[in-house]
Scaffold this motif. Sequence first.
Motif, mmCIF file in Angstrom:
data_model
loop_
_atom_site.group_PDB
_atom_site.id
_atom_site.type_symbol
_atom_site.label_atom_id
_atom_site.label_comp_id
_atom_site.label_asym_id
_atom_site.label_seq_id
_atom_site.Cartn_x
_atom_site.Cartn_y
_atom_site.Cartn_z
ATOM 1 N N LEU A 112 -4.959 -0.404 1.891
ATOM 2 C CA LEU A 112 -5.598 -0.641 2.959
ATOM 3 C C LEU A 112 -4.707 -0.804 4.228
ATOM 4 C CD1 LEU A 112 -8.030 -1.610 4.924
ATOM 5 C CD2 LEU A 112 -7.506 -3.996 3.749
ATOM 6 N N GLN A 113 -3.310 -1.166 3.958
ATOM 7 C CA GLN A 113 -2.491 -1.119 5.059
ATOM 8 C C GLN A 113 -2.037 0.247 5.389
ATOM 9 O OE1 GLN A 113 1.641 -1.424 3.790
ATOM 10 N NE2 GLN A 113 1.959 -3.128 5.444
ATOM 11 N N ARG A 114 -1.828 1.362 4.694
ATOM 12 C CA ARG A 114 -1.499 2.744 4.863
ATOM 13 C C ARG A 114 -2.606 3.359 5.262
ATOM 14 N NH1 ARG A 114 2.497 0.125 2.965
ATOM 15 N NH2 ARG A 114 4.203 1.157 1.704
ATOM 16 N N LEU A 115 -3.831 3.176 5.096
ATOM 17 C CA LEU A 115 -4.888 4.031 5.478
ATOM 18 C C LEU A 115 -5.804 3.257 6.532
ATOM 19 C CD1 LEU A 115 -5.852 5.548 2.013
ATOM 20 C CD2 LEU A 115 -4.452 6.379 3.643
ATOM 21 N N LEU A 116 -5.476 2.113 6.805
ATOM 22 C CA LEU A 116 -6.302 1.735 7.942
ATOM 23 C C LEU A 116 -6.430 2.393 9.207
ATOM 24 C CD1 LEU A 116 -8.327 -0.557 8.963
ATOM 25 C CD2 LEU A 116 -6.114 -1.947 9.729
ATOM 26 N N LYS A 129 -14.247 -2.229 -1.192
ATOM 27 C CA LYS A 129 -13.464 -2.326 -2.364
ATOM 28 C C LYS A 129 -14.234 -2.933 -3.494
ATOM 29 C CE LYS A 129 -9.631 -2.313 -4.903
ATOM 30 N NZ LYS A 129 -10.404 -2.073 -6.014
ATOM 31 N N LEU A 130 -13.929 -2.317 -4.720
ATOM 32 C CA LEU A 130 -14.770 -2.931 -6.000
ATOM 33 C C LEU A 130 -13.761 -4.038 -6.434
ATOM 34 C CD1 LEU A 130 -15.611 0.114 -8.353
ATOM 35 C CD2 LEU A 130 -17.004 -1.095 -6.602
ATOM 36 N N SER A 131 -14.557 -5.267 -6.692
ATOM 37 C CA SER A 131 -13.896 -6.423 -6.719
ATOM 38 C C SER A 131 -14.552 -6.741 -8.113
ATOM 39 C CB SER A 131 -13.957 -7.566 -5.951
ATOM 40 O OG SER A 131 -13.252 -8.501 -6.232
ATOM 41 N N LEU A 158 -6.831 -11.305 -0.059
ATOM 42 C CA LEU A 158 -6.283 -10.088 0.824
ATOM 43 C C LEU A 158 -7.238 -9.672 1.486
ATOM 44 C CD1 LEU A 158 -3.805 -8.946 -1.939
ATOM 45 C CD2 LEU A 158 -3.030 -9.930 0.032
ATOM 46 N N LEU A 159 -8.397 -9.198 1.004
ATOM 47 C CA LEU A 159 -9.406 -8.486 1.783
ATOM 48 C C LEU A 159 -9.917 -9.310 2.907
ATOM 49 C CD1 LEU A 159 -11.567 -6.755 -0.994
ATOM 50 C CD2 LEU A 159 -10.226 -5.643 0.911
ATOM 51 N N GLN A 160 -10.113 -10.923 2.607
ATOM 52 C CA GLN A 160 -10.601 -11.805 3.725
ATOM 53 C C GLN A 160 -9.506 -11.878 4.917
ATOM 54 O OE1 GLN A 160 -13.281 -12.975 5.246
ATOM 55 N NE2 GLN A 160 -13.857 -14.266 3.546
ATOM 56 N N THR A 161 -8.192 -11.891 4.550
ATOM 57 C CA THR A 161 -7.447 -12.160 5.628
ATOM 58 C C THR A 161 -7.281 -10.656 6.464
ATOM 59 O OG1 THR A 161 -6.213 -13.650 4.164
ATOM 60 C CG2 THR A 161 -4.753 -12.518 5.810
#
Length: 231
Positions: A112-116, A129-131, A158-161
């Motif tokens: 997520l960090q790299r591709l945002l 994201k599959l959880s 992590l997703l929520q943040t």
Amino acid sequence: MQSLRAGYSALVLGASGAIGQAFVTLLQSDPRCASVIGLSRQSDPGFDLRDPASLERLALTLAERGPFQLVIDATGALLLDGRPPEKRLDELDAGALQDAMSINAIGPALLLQRLLPRLATGERVIWAKLSARVGSIEDNRKGGWYGYRASKAALNMLLQTAAIEIARRRPLAVVAALQPGTVRSGLSRPFVGEQAMDPLDSAARLLRVLDGLEPTGRAQFVDHAGQIIPW
């Protein structure tokens, strides 16, 4: 996907898995989708969730692609190096716990960090994201599966943040943690019977759910039927 603009672009990560493949198939058949890129460990370019350098190379490779209106991260693992989920506290192993965190939480967060930056701005976009329902702390009534549960709970946090931060620059963004149901796949085969859903059925349901989600400035934890799951 009626909620995204006509001609939207999609990226599916973990496209070699059963559900990932199903997402690619369905998106390729959507006349509103202009392009679908499916990537996995086996693709070219490929990536390894335990290797941050490979994620950086992936981001560089995708720098000329997109921007994407839909990104689905279908990566994850239950069985790690052939080890089954821990059923009891005395089965915990430090290495196995670290692997679960690397593959199910840390790796996806770094993706997520790299591709945002490749996610479109100024329009509706979706990062899904599959959880797993077992990552719900409130819903945990059976215990067991320590590493898998803990890594999915960490993923959800992590997703929520990230969703709160993403909303500041992309107020139309939807960030979702998805429970696909019990699906026939290599991951679930040792634990489910024939009653499990077909991957195409699960993926189609999840796409319908994503289509109906509204931006809230927070991540949304939902199942394939559109029901909210407690964090």
